[in-house]
Design a protein around this motif. Structure first.
Motif, PDB file in Angstrom:
ATOM      1  N   VAL A  85       0.834  -1.198   0.000  1.00 34.93           N
ATOM      2  CA  VAL A  85       0.000   0.000   0.000  1.00 34.93           C
ATOM      3  C   VAL A  85       0.870   1.250   0.000  1.00 34.93           C
ATOM      4  N   ASP A  86       0.492   2.209  -0.831  1.00 35.08           N
ATOM      5  CA  ASP A  86       1.115   3.531  -0.818  1.00 35.08           C
ATOM      6  C   ASP A  86       0.524   4.260   0.392  1.00 35.08           C
ATOM      7  N   LEU A  87       1.314   4.404   1.455  1.00 33.14           N
ATOM      8  CA  LEU A  87       0.805   4.970   2.703  1.00 33.14           C
ATOM      9  C   LEU A  87       0.309   6.402   2.554  1.00 33.14           C
ATOM     10  N   LYS A  88       0.961   7.195   1.704  1.00 35.93           N
ATOM     11  CA  LYS A  88       0.492   8.572   1.483  1.00 35.93           C
ATOM     12  C   LYS A  88      -0.900   8.560   0.873  1.00 35.93           C
ATOM     13  N   ALA A  89      -1.121   7.686  -0.101  1.00 29.63           N
ATOM     14  CA  ALA A  89      -2.433   7.587  -0.736  1.00 29.63           C
ATOM     15  C   ALA A  89      -3.478   7.058   0.255  1.00 29.63           C
ATOM     16  N   LEU A  90      -3.078   6.097   1.085  1.00 29.54           N
ATOM     17  CA  LEU A  90      -3.993   5.551   2.091  1.00 29.54           C
ATOM     18  C   LEU A  90      -4.399   6.632   3.086  1.00 29.54           C
ATOM     19  N   LEU A  91      -3.433   7.408   3.578  1.00 29.43           N
ATOM     20  CA  LEU A  91      -3.729   8.483   4.524  1.00 29.43           C
ATOM     21  C   LEU A  91      -4.591   9.569   3.888  1.00 29.43           C
ATOM     22  N   ALA A  92      -4.319   9.887   2.636  1.00 27.61           N
ATOM     23  CA  ALA A  92      -5.119  10.902   1.939  1.00 27.61           C
ATOM     24  C   ALA A  92      -6.568  10.431   1.797  1.00 27.61           C
ATOM     25  N   GLU A  93      -6.754   9.183   1.413  1.00 24.35           N
ATOM     26  CA  GLU A  93      -8.111   8.644   1.261  1.00 24.35           C
ATOM     27  C   GLU A  93      -8.802   8.552   2.612  1.00 24.35           C
ATOM     28  N   ALA A  94      -8.086   8.163   3.649  1.00 19.49           N
ATOM     29  CA  ALA A  94      -8.648   8.101   5.000  1.00 19.49           C
ATOM     30  C   ALA A  94      -9.128   9.484   5.431  1.00 19.49           C
ATOM     31  N   GLY A  95      -8.305  10.489   5.227  1.00 18.96           N
ATOM     32  CA  GLY A  95      -8.679  11.855   5.581  1.00 18.96           C
ATOM     33  C   GLY A  95      -9.900  12.329   4.822  1.00 18.96           C
ATOM     34  N   ARG A  96      -9.955  12.010   3.531  1.00 19.13           N
ATOM     35  CA  ARG A  96     -11.097  12.406   2.705  1.00 19.13           C
ATOM     36  C   ARG A  96     -12.379  11.740   3.198  1.00 19.13           C
ATOM     37  N   LEU A  97     -12.325  10.441   3.474  1.00 14.99           N
ATOM     38  CA  LEU A  97     -13.510   9.712   3.907  1.00 14.99           C
ATOM     39  C   LEU A  97     -14.001  10.168   5.281  1.00 14.99           C
ATOM     40  N   ILE A  98     -13.073  10.394   6.201  1.00 14.29           N
ATOM     41  CA  ILE A  98     -13.471  10.850   7.538  1.00 14.29           C
ATOM     42  C   ILE A  98     -14.053  12.255   7.467  1.00 14.29           C
ATOM     43  N   ALA A  99     -13.444  13.139   6.675  1.00 12.90           N
ATOM     44  CA  ALA A  99     -13.966  14.499   6.537  1.00 12.90           C
ATOM     45  C   ALA A  99     -15.374  14.477   5.919  1.00 12.90           C
ATOM     46  N   ALA A 100     -15.581  13.631   4.918  1.00 17.49           N
ATOM     47  CA  ALA A 100     -16.897  13.530   4.282  1.00 17.49           C
ATOM     48  C   ALA A 100     -17.930  13.012   5.272  1.00 17.49           C
ATOM     49  N   ARG A 101     -17.553  12.036   6.090  1.00 21.58           N
ATOM     50  CA  ARG A 101     -18.480  11.489   7.087  1.00 21.58           C
ATOM     51  C   ARG A 101     -18.835  12.541   8.129  1.00 21.58           C
ATOM     52  N   LYS A 102     -17.828  13.270   8.616  1.00 20.38           N
ATOM     53  CA  LYS A 102     -18.087  14.296   9.627  1.00 20.38           C
ATOM     54  C   LYS A 102     -18.951  15.419   9.059  1.00 20.38           C
ATOM     55  N   ALA A 103     -18.732  15.786   7.793  1.00 20.33           N
ATOM     56  CA  ALA A 103     -19.551  16.821   7.161  1.00 20.33           C
ATOM     57  C   ALA A 103     -20.999  16.348   7.034  1.00 20.33           C
ATOM     58  N   ALA A 104     -21.190  15.089   6.655  1.00 15.41           N
ATOM     59  CA  ALA A 104     -22.545  14.536   6.536  1.00 15.41           C
ATOM     60  C   ALA A 104     -23.225  14.500   7.898  1.00 15.41           C
ATOM     61  N   GLU A 105     -22.487  14.090   8.938  1.00 13.06           N
ATOM     62  CA  GLU A 105     -23.052  14.066  10.287  1.00 13.06           C
ATOM     63  C   GLU A 105     -23.422  15.471  10.744  1.00 13.06           C
ATOM     64  N   GLY A 106     -22.615  16.462  10.375  1.00 15.65           N
ATOM     65  CA  GLY A 106     -22.915  17.854  10.721  1.00 15.65           C
ATOM     66  C   GLY A 106     -24.185  18.329  10.040  1.00 15.65           C
ATOM     67  N   ARG A 107     -24.366  17.971   8.760  1.00 16.63           N
ATOM     68  CA  ARG A 107     -25.588  18.354   8.040  1.00 16.63           C
ATOM     69  C   ARG A 107     -26.821  17.700   8.667  1.00 16.63           C
ATOM     70  N   ILE A 108     -26.690  16.437   9.068  1.00 27.06           N
ATOM     71  CA  ILE A 108     -27.808  15.726   9.707  1.00 27.06           C
ATOM     72  C   ILE A 108     -28.155  16.391  11.033  1.00 27.06           C
ATOM     73  N   ALA A 109     -27.134  16.737  11.814  1.00 32.51           N
ATOM     74  CA  ALA A 109     -27.364  17.393  13.109  1.00 32.51           C
ATOM     75  C   ALA A 109     -28.035  18.748  12.907  1.00 32.51           C
ATOM     76  N   GLU A 110     -27.587  19.522  11.911  1.00 33.33           N
ATOM     77  CA  GLU A 110     -28.204  20.818  11.620  1.00 33.33           C
ATOM     78  C   GLU A 110     -29.656  20.633  11.212  1.00 33.33           C
ATOM     79  N   HIS A 111     -29.927  19.641  10.380  1.00 31.02           N
ATOM     80  CA  HIS A 111     -31.277  19.371   9.913  1.00 31.02           C
ATOM     81  C   HIS A 111     -32.183  19.013  11.090  1.00 31.02           C
ATOM     82  N   LYS A 112     -31.705  18.135  11.969  1.00 30.94           N
ATOM     83  CA  LYS A 112     -32.494  17.739  13.147  1.00 30.94           C
ATOM     84  C   LYS A 112     -32.707  18.931  14.063  1.00 30.94           C
ATOM     85  N   SER A 113     -31.683  19.759  14.232  1.00 35.03           N
ATOM     86  CA  SER A 113     -31.790  20.940  15.075  1.00 35.03           C
ATOM     87  C   SER A 113     -32.820  21.907  14.478  1.00 35.03           C
ATOM     88  N   GLY A 114     -32.802  22.067  13.175  1.00 34.74           N
ATOM     89  CA  GLY A 114     -33.771  22.926  12.491  1.00 34.74           C
ATOM     90  C   GLY A 114     -35.186  22.407  12.638  1.00 34.74           C
TER      91      GLY A 114
END
Length: 171
Positions: free
Chosen positions: A129-158
């Motif tokens: 595994v190319d560790l730089k590519a793995l870390l980049a993909e991990a960061g992208r996936l976690i950021a996308a998940r946290k952004a989605a969770e934030g949108r869900i929380a905002e929607h529920k709060s609204g």
């Protein structure tokens, strides 16, 4: 004759990232302790909290107690393989993103990473595994998940605020 003098100093240990600034938590699932060690070091240096499991059954047991932001799983393992981890997590309402890794595709003449993506893994890598590519993909996936969770929380709060105002207006 010129001489160069060198002074040897102990290398200072890298400071661990503060818990509040953690990049997230990762569960590494692989029966190869060398791969887990290499990936663990890379994720720790990038500021992640890391948990480890040597097979799918151990991974599922860990996730029952410790929620994680990302799972990096090998595909070919004893007991419960990576496909089973993917399928079992897919059944859950809210699950962490999955990255599958494998070194067995060429050996088995099968497209294991493609199958992992079809079953629900968000990404797949061939070993080594190319560790730089793995870390980049991990960061992208976690950021996308946290952004989605934030949108869900905002929607529920609204919804909660809207419902409260409607109840006040009706009362």
């Amino acid at each position: 004759m010129d001489m160069t003098l060198y002074e040897l100093r102990p290398k200072s240990a890298p400071k661990p990232a503060p818990a509040a600034a953690s990049a997230g938590s990762v569960l590494l699932v692989d029966d190869d302790p060398d791969f887990r060690e290499m990936a663990r070091i890379a994720f720790l240096r990038a500021g992640y909290r890391v948990l480890e499991a040597e097979n799918g059954n151990a991974a599922l047991a860990i996730m029952a107690v410790h929620p994680v932001d990302l799972v990096v799983t090998d595909i070919i393992m004893p007991e419960a393989d990576g496909y089973e981890v993917i399928l079992r997590l897919k059944e859950q309402k809210s699950r962490p993103p999955l990255i599958a890794v494998t070194g067995g595709s060429l050996r088995l003449r099968m497209e294991l990473p493609g199958m992992a993506r079809l079953l629900g893994a968000e990404a797949a890598f061939e070993k080594p595994v190319d560790l730089k590519a793995l870390l980049a993909e991990a960061g992208r996936l976690i950021a996308a998940r946290k952004a989605a969770e934030g949108r869900i929380a905002e929607h529920k709060s609204g919804e909660h605020k809207t419902g409260k105002h409607e109840a006040e207006a009706a009362g």
